[in-house]
Design a protein around this motif. Structure first.
Motif, PDB file in Angstrom:
ATOM      1  N   ASP A   1       1.983  36.056 146.390  1.00 17.54           N
ATOM      2  CA  ASP A   1       0.962  36.270 147.339  1.00 17.54           C
ATOM      3  C   ASP A   1       1.127  36.709 148.615  1.00 17.54           C
ATOM      4  O   ASP A   1       2.265  36.712 148.883  1.00 17.54           O
ATOM      5  N   ASP A   2       0.167  37.090 149.581  1.00 18.44           N
ATOM      6  CA  ASP A   2       0.700  37.596 150.752  1.00 18.44           C
ATOM      7  C   ASP A   2       1.490  36.610 151.668  1.00 18.44           C
ATOM      8  O   ASP A   2       2.238  36.934 152.518  1.00 18.44           O
ATOM      9  N   ALA A   3       1.132  35.376 151.793  1.00 22.38           N
ATOM     10  CA  ALA A   3       1.734  34.491 152.607  1.00 22.38           C
ATOM     11  C   ALA A   3       3.369  34.384 152.033  1.00 22.38           C
ATOM     12  O   ALA A   3       4.192  34.185 152.828  1.00 22.38           O
ATOM     13  N   GLU A   4       3.412  34.149 150.875  1.00 23.85           N
ATOM     14  CA  GLU A   4       4.661  34.290 150.236  1.00 23.85           C
ATOM     15  C   GLU A   4       5.738  35.345 150.500  1.00 23.85           C
ATOM     16  O   GLU A   4       6.941  35.180 150.674  1.00 23.85           O
ATOM     17  N   PHE A   5       5.063  36.142 150.526  1.00 28.35           N
ATOM     18  CA  PHE A   5       5.761  37.643 150.644  1.00 28.35           C
ATOM     19  C   PHE A   5       6.083  37.768 152.090  1.00 28.35           C
ATOM     20  O   PHE A   5       7.264  38.225 152.410  1.00 28.35           O
ATOM     21  N   LYS A   6       5.415  37.168 152.911  1.00 30.84           N
ATOM     22  CA  LYS A   6       5.536  37.255 154.551  1.00 30.84           C
ATOM     23  C   LYS A   6       6.940  36.366 154.687  1.00 30.84           C
ATOM     24  O   LYS A   6       7.592  36.886 155.470  1.00 30.84           O
ATOM     25  N   GLU A   7       6.688  35.290 154.111  1.00 23.22           N
ATOM     26  CA  GLU A   7       7.781  34.175 154.406  1.00 23.22           C
ATOM     27  C   GLU A   7       9.175  34.632 154.025  1.00 23.22           C
ATOM     28  O   GLU A   7      10.182  34.460 154.346  1.00 23.22           O
ATOM     29  N   LEU A   8       9.136  35.259 152.593  1.00 21.91           N
ATOM     30  CA  LEU A   8      10.187  35.797 151.894  1.00 21.91           C
ATOM     31  C   LEU A   8      10.855  37.030 152.912  1.00 21.91           C
ATOM     32  O   LEU A   8      11.994  37.040 153.180  1.00 21.91           O
ATOM     33  N   GLY A   9       9.955  38.032 153.638  1.00 22.73           N
ATOM     34  CA  GLY A   9      10.368  38.986 154.210  1.00 22.73           C
ATOM     35  C   GLY A   9      11.201  38.456 155.660  1.00 22.73           C
ATOM     36  O   GLY A   9      12.075  38.919 156.212  1.00 22.73           O
TER      37      GLY A   9
END
Length: 275
Positions: A22-30
């Motif tokens: 999801d968007d939050a997970e993708f941001k944290e990964l980035g």
């Protein structure tokens, strides 16, 4: 008009690749990934989750570090044992595969990067069912299976696979790297099998013609979660298709130990640093 259509098409596939987060997970990964370099080598964290359908938490039962050097046409694929003893901030002594359960992809990348002492630029993840689908989409992969397992004896997969060079379908390609009981070296043999499957997948993709590779990558994209874009993956595949690819395979230098009644894998740190 054709260019716009192609851009929309590629964007749709990119969304498919990244759609596992999801968007939050993708941001944290980035936030945990190092900036991509214009050229030269870089590192990729590769994870295989043991998540089953309907589960909300899982561990990364496959943890690998890949060093990619497109300029030289070389990939180094390194397995990190799932039971490797480490210290995870806020959780104390743990096995490295617990990082994924504690904080998802971002924590898994952060933990692997710290353990290896290198920046990780890209992330890739695949689940059980997705691996089956990916291999079947390719029409199977060729693997030289080292030993025959025993479906009625010590095997933990219930799927008999004979030793020797053979074309494995999706179900077999999942069972082979999951086997840890009917092997010579338990989880270490399983890690070797996992690297063999990745190598076989790469070889099968690169055996395609230049015109087939983009469509093949598109099909496989639906089986993988990654921050790579489809255009980057196609470009990488075509680079290796042009230059040729040499893959080196190894495991983190390790040994087994028991602490407080829990079995771990210890790291031979001097040898690991040399590697």
């Amino acid at each position: 008009g054709a260019g716009t259509a192609l851009a929309l098409y590629l964007n749709g596939i990119n969304a498919t690749i990244q759609g596992g987060l999801d968007d939050a997970e993708f941001k944290e990964l980035g936030e945990q990934l190092a900036p991509a370099k214009a050229d030269g080598s870089y590192y990729v964290g590769i994870f295989g989750s043991d998540a089953r359908k309907g589960e909300t938490a899982s561990r990364s039962d496959v943890t690998m570090l890949a060093r990619i050097d497109p300029d030289k046409g070389v990939v180094d694929l390194i397995s990190v044992p799932r039971d490797t003893m480490i210290d995870i901030e806020g959780h104390g002594t743990q096995k490295i595969n617990a990082a994924y359960a504690f904080g998802g992809p971002s924590e898994a990348v952060k933990t692997l990067s710290t353990f290896a002492g290198v920046p990780i630029t890209h992330y890739a993840e695949i689940h059980f069912q997705e691996l089956e689908t990916l291999v079947d989409t390719l029409g199977g992969v060729w693997v030289n299976v080292p030993v025959t397992n025993d479906e009625t004896g010590s095997s933990n997969t219930g799927k008999r696979i004979e030793a020797g060079e053979q074309l494995l379908n999706g179900e077999q390609a999942l069972a082979f790297p999951r086997e840890r009981h009917a092997t010579r070296a338990g989880d270490f043999s399983r890690a070797q099998a996992q690297r063999m499957i990745i190598e076989a997948i790469v070889e099968k993709v690169l055996s395609k013609s230049i015109t087939e590779i983009p469509g093949t990558v598109e099909s496989l994209a639906r089986c993988v979660t990654t921050d790579y874009s489809v255009t980057d993956l196609v470009s990488l595949a075509l680079t290796f298709k042009d230059k040729g690819l040499t893959m080196y395979s190894a495991a983190c230098p390790s040994y087994t130990l028991n602490q407080d009644g829990i079995s771990y894998v210890g790291t031979q740190y001097a040898e690991w640093q040399d590697m």
